[in-house]
Design an enzyme around this catalytic site. Structure first.
Site, PDB file in Angstrom:
ATOM      1  N   PHE A   1       0.561  -1.191   0.321  1.00 40.11           N
ATOM      2  CA  PHE A   1      -0.170   0.022  -0.080  1.00 40.11           C
ATOM      3  C   PHE A   1       1.023   0.698  -0.095  1.00 40.11           C
ATOM      4  CE2 PHE A   1      -1.798   3.331   2.517  1.00 40.11           C
ATOM      5  CZ  PHE A   1      -2.945   3.359   2.219  1.00 40.11           C
ATOM      6  N   ASP A   2       2.113   1.462   1.231  1.00 39.39           N
ATOM      7  CA  ASP A   2       2.982   2.483   1.068  1.00 39.39           C
ATOM      8  C   ASP A   2       3.979   2.679   0.061  1.00 39.39           C
ATOM      9  OD1 ASP A   2       3.230   0.631   2.053  1.00 39.39           O
ATOM     10  OD2 ASP A   2       3.921   1.497   3.892  1.00 39.39           O
ATOM     11  N   THR A   3       3.811   1.740  -0.579  1.00 39.40           N
ATOM     12  CA  THR A   3       4.491   1.934  -1.693  1.00 39.40           C
ATOM     13  C   THR A   3       4.482   2.124  -2.917  1.00 39.40           C
ATOM     14  OG1 THR A   3       6.504   0.438  -0.974  1.00 39.40           O
ATOM     15  CG2 THR A   3       6.604   0.357  -3.198  1.00 39.40           C
TER      16      THR A   3
END
Length: 460
Positions: free
Chosen positions: A205-207
């Site tokens: 998600f954060d990538t």
């Protein structure tokens, strides 16, 4: 400096506005799954640190990812005992799902998250969120791979982390140094537009969020951190790595095909000096010249290789025409995407047709040069032919850039009313206009709130 906000756009970056007493400036989310042992000491340590060092009101949100142990009971006890702690229960697993749910519902202007093991030194928290509070940056990440970071972990995790970031740099052209560090923050106004474009609900998600933010021109601030590996981490390395690689493939394919609506994010969040009018210098000219020169150099090399190959089987005029045709199609496609930033398939056929007209002009210049050379000498040397063609191509290149910029890929945003306003955000659960209205007069800086001050949130 731009200070106006068109309908549907977000205001320029500014220092966060003063908030009513008790309204949290920072919301720190701790995603957890079956963390009954570590949750209480983590939250109490984080709360003590924020209460002692953070100058503004804050909130700690425990995001429970469908835990099956006593984690929900521990979270409720902490929320009952500490006024600044709240809990949020999800019935499905996934760190990304938890962050999306809590960040989308939060009223705090700065949103952050950290792993429950608190592997990152908490002294980096204020440097992490300070650029977001000041309006300097849109997102902030902790980096374990910065030169000044101090990290203690095993060689296996070190290798995996560095290999993963090399993959991101090579495949997605990512420039941030550490995608996986569980220590990140984002401004709420940015999150409301960015999060609906992020598909992953797990560890990728954060990538994905960082890649989309970077491609859209948002500013990402990196903070070197002190980090100690948690030997009891429950992360499944092989499964996580497999899911991450699948995510890299999905995002890379979407970026290559232009299917991601990054125009929704294209520099809506600040006074970008590249947007300013400079007398006698058209917007984007310098960047376009650099991109065109790079594409032109590669195209010329490609053209010469093709010409040399075709020349073995046919005459110079035919070889020149074939080589120029093939390289012109490739040149138009590369300039369309890389130099002038046109994504997607819309208008691609028309652009190639116009590019072929430009090709015809280049063909006339180069063919005329060859005709003049053959008229001057009956059997010119191959090196002489190449030299003449290079000179003719240089002249054709200058003309090609002017025609591309003015005719094939003109910037119609200033003249076309359909492009005058920023893109709408109808597919998002939030309307950017609402955010802009509430922040339009945000010119007052935050008033520091010390831990010993009396305020509405102090119930002790």
């Amino acid at each position: 400096m731009r200070t106006d906000s068109s309908p549907g756009t977000l205001p320029a970056r500014e220092h966060l506005p003063a908030a009513p007493a008790g309204t949290p400036v920072l919301d720190v989310v701790i995603p957890v799954y079956n963390e009954e042992k570590d949750l209480q000491p983590c939250v109490r340590r984080l709360h003590e640190h924020l209460d002692r060092t953070f100058p503004y009101a804050f909130r700690i949100t425990i995001a429970d990812n469908a835990s099956t142990d006593t984690t929900p009971q521990v979270a409720r006890q902490l929320a009952a005992q500490i006024p600044e702690v709240t809990t949020f229960r999800l019935e499905q697993k996934g760190r990304g799902r938890a962050l999306r749910a809590v960040w989308s519902a939060s009223d705090a202007p700065v949103l952050a998250y950290m792993d429950v093991d608190l592997s990152t030194d908490l002294n980096a928290l204020l440097p992490l969120v300070a650029p977001l509070i000041s309006g300097h940056s849109d997102l902030a990440i902790g980096s374990r791979l910065a030169r000044s970071s101090r990290v203690v972990r095993g060689p296996k995790r070190e290798f995996i982390s560095r290999a993963y970031n090399l993959i991101l740099r090579g495949s997605l052209q990512a420039r941030f140094s550490d995608a996986q560090c569980g220590f990140k923050a984002i401004r709420r106004d940015v999150a409301q537009i960015l999060l609906p474009l992020v598909e992953d609900t797990g560890w990728f998600f954060d990538t994905e969020m960082l890649v989309l933010a970077e491609r859209a021109g948002l500013r990402i601030h990196e903070v070197p951190v002190d980090w100690v590996d948690d030997p009891d981490s429950t992360v499944h390395i092989v499964q996580t790595a497999t899911d991450d690689l699948k995510g890299v493939w999905r995002v890379g394919r979407a970026l290559a095909t232009g299917s991601l609506p990054l125009d929704r994010l294209a520099r809506p969040f600040g006074d970008d000096p590249r947007d300013r009018d400079i007398e006698d210098v058209p917007k984007g000219l310098a960047r376009q010249l650099v991109g065109f020169c790079v594409v032109g150099a590669l195209s010329t090399l490609f053209y010469l290789l093709l010409y040399s190959g075709f020349r073995v089987f046919t005459g110079s005029q035919t070889a020149n025409a074939l080589a120029l045709l093939v390289s012109a199609v490739a040149n138009t496609a590369a300039n369309r995407r890389l130099t002038f930033g046109v994504r997607g398939r819309s208008g691609a056929v028309r652009h190639q047709a116009q590019g072929l007209v430009v090709f015809g002009i280049g063909l006339a210049l180069t063919s005329g040069s060859l005709a003049a050379l053959n008229a001057a000498t009956s059997e010119p040397a191959h090196s002489t032919e190449l030299a003449v063609l290079v000179a003719a191509n240089l002249a054709a290149t200058v003309l090609r850039f002017l025609l591309f910029r003015a005719w094939v890929f003109p910037d119609r945003r200033e003249d076309d009313p359909a492009h005058a306003a920023s893109p709408s955000y109808d597919t998002t659960p939030f309307r950017a206009g609402d955010v802009a209205d509430s922040w339009r007069d945000a010119t007052v800086q935050l008033l520091p709130m010390r831990p010993h001050d009396t305020d509405a949130r102090d119930l002790r």
